[in-house]
Write an enzyme that holds these catalytic residues in place. Structure first.
Site, PDB file in Angstrom:
ATOM      1  N   GLU A 236       0.884  -1.165   0.000  1.00  0.00           N
ATOM      2  CA  GLU A 236       0.000   0.000   0.000  1.00  0.00           C
ATOM      3  C   GLU A 236       0.916   1.207   0.000  1.00  0.00           C
ATOM      4  OE1 GLU A 236      -1.392   3.201   0.967  1.00  0.00           O
ATOM      5  OE2 GLU A 236      -2.058   2.431   2.912  1.00  0.00           O
TER       6      GLU A 236
ATOM      7  N   CYS B  69      -1.993   8.371   3.786  1.00  0.00           N
ATOM      8  CA  CYS B  69      -1.850   7.983   2.375  1.00  0.00           C
ATOM      9  C   CYS B  69      -3.076   8.379   1.569  1.00  0.00           C
ATOM     10  CB  CYS B  69      -1.612   6.481   2.257  1.00  0.00           C
ATOM     11  SG  CYS B  69      -0.015   5.949   2.924  1.00  0.00           S
TER      12      CYS B  69
END
Length: 471
Positions: free
Chosen positions: A243, A277
């Protein structure tokens, strides 16, 4: 100040050397973390490999029960973990800060414990029977970042052990303390060797990603590091879940009420001080509502208190480390002459700033694609706002980025928003909100934002190998 210890085979293991973990709000030590060497990693992998032989054979029900007991012990130590998290990470105790993160870790653990990957019957007829099984991989290596060290550790470890794997986790050297304590607590309810924690410098990660006895790496962090992990893992053909970075775009349609969306826009961009993120990092706003959206965003932002995370009234803390503060400062300095600074923007200088890695909440309007603050991921409390007049142009600009983690569309006409969402090149799209992830919904990126997904049954399956049995 007593140093923390590595957790290997259910025991606290001392090291020859330790390193200081700084509190980003004070720049003073929050604690001493153990500096692992190569032999410590070897020990951790060895005991995890040995524990796998028995853990994989435990019933799914027993592993589910173990995960539920982990949730209970985290909940029982929630305030301790939150205080430790604020000390090393800087985020506030309240709001969407440390207490929220620890609570989220409990909720994620409980939900994940309810998941199952039963045998799937593909065929059963005169030609034979075909069954599909999900088999554990072995030792999983987890490498976690500094922005959500407790929550992301849980995202990595709980599905891994539920699927029958064992774990060696390496937290960021910026925020290792809460993870060490978390793994220590987990070992009170797990068999020895199932979960182990090593902390250290940049030498440990490459040793993990190239280790022959680690079958999978799960990593959350920058795209650059993700590329290096892929290269290192190639030699042993490891399974990967990555990720990686995001530069999420939001598109505001002309039919919005700026007053109604300002608060959600703000928190979509500035949650955890923008150090997320899947935060909103580029905001494209239609001409018709451009100035009003900018005005309402600034009005709301002025109300949000920034400061020491231990202050119960604070909602946003400092940037987590000096290097990230330099990145944010550099991007803002590059953007100032190109745009219109609506709020903040006064980058602190080393000699002139107060103690702590604080950067003011900053909103800069009138930027465009090609400006560094728009093209690059800032990962801090800064939002660029870009004007558009044509929706096709806005979609093209939103997609004109190597990242593809998340995106959002803001408008009253939900059907129109959905049609635009379908054109965005990203793994998750939100309508009239941004970054709202949940444990039952798969989460992952496209393009250079990663490989694989986390959460839900799809995320759990990432921790298994598929085996087909013909009979």
């Amino acid at each position: 100040m007593d140093p923390f210890r590595l957790i290997i085979d259910g025991k606290k293991v001392p090291t020859k050397q330790c390193f200081e973990v700084l509190n980003p709000a004070t720049e003073k030590p929050a604690g001493l973390a153990p500096l692992a060497e190569a032999e410590h990693l070897e020990d951790a992998v060895r005991v995890a490999k040995a524990a796998f032989k028995s853990w994989r054979n435990e019933s799914e029900r027993k592993r589910q029960t173990a995960c539920l007991r982990i949730a209970e012990i985290i909940e029982a130590h929630a305030e301790e973990l939150a205080q430790l998290l604020t000390a090393e990470q800087g985020k506030p105790l309240n709001g969407m800060g440390s207490r929220w993160e620890v609570g989220g870790a409990v909720a994620w653990t409980r939900y994940t414990a309810s998941l199952s990957l039963p045998m799937k019957l593909l065929q059963d007829n005169n030609d034979g029977r075909v069954e599909i099984y999900r088999m554990p991989i072995g030792v999983v290596g987890s490498i976690t970042p500094w922005n959500f060290p407790v929550m992301i550790a849980i995202w990595h470890m709980i599905p891994a052990i539920l699927a029958g794997n064992t774990v060696v986790i390496k937290p960021s050297p910026y925020t290792p303390l809460a993870t060490l304590r978390l793994v220590e607590l987990m070992n009170q309810v797990l068999p020895r060797g199932v979960v182990n924690c090593v902390t250290g410098d940049e030498t440990i990660g490459p040793l993990m990603t190239g280790h022959k006895d680690i079958g999978k790496i799960v990593f959350t962090g920058s795209t650059g590091t993700g590329r290096r992990i892929m290269a290192s893992a190639a030699e042993t053909m490891k399974r990967l879940t990555l990720e990686l970075g995001g530069n999420d775009a939001g598109i505001v349609l002309p039919d919005v009420d700026p007053k109604q969306i300002a608060e959600r826009l703000f928190w979509g961009a500035f949650i955890n001080g923008g150090q997320t993120c899947a935060a909103l990092k580029r905001l494209y706003v239609h001409d018709d509502v451009y100035e009003d959206v900018c005005e309402e965003l600034v009005r709301f932002a002025r109300k949000v208190p920034v400061g020491m995370g231990t202050d119960e009234s604070v909602m946003i803390g400092p940037v987590q480390n000096a290097r990230q503060l330099e990145i944010v400062t550099d991007l803002v300095e590059d953007a100032r002459p190109k745009g219109r600074v609506l709020l903040g923007g006064d980058a602190p200088t080393r000699n002139g700033r107060k103690q702590g890695y604080f950067f003011p909440l900053t909103i800069i309007a009138d930027l465009k694609n090609g400006d560094r603050l728009v093209d690059e991921e800032q990962f801090g409390p800064v939002l660029p706002v870009i004007r558009y007049s044509d929706i096709d142009e806005a979609v093209d600009k939103a997609n004109d980025n190597p990242n593809g983690l998340g995106g959002s569309v803001w408008g009253r006409d939900i059907n129109a928003a959905r049609s635009i969402a379908a054109r965005l090149e990203c793994g998750s799209v939100w309508i009239n909100k941004h970054g709202a992830i949940q444990p039952n919904a798969p989460f992952g990126g496209v393009k250079q934002s990663g490989i694989g997904v986390e959460f839900g049954e799809e995320g759990l399956a990432e921790y298994t190998n598929l085996q087909v049995v013909f009979s």
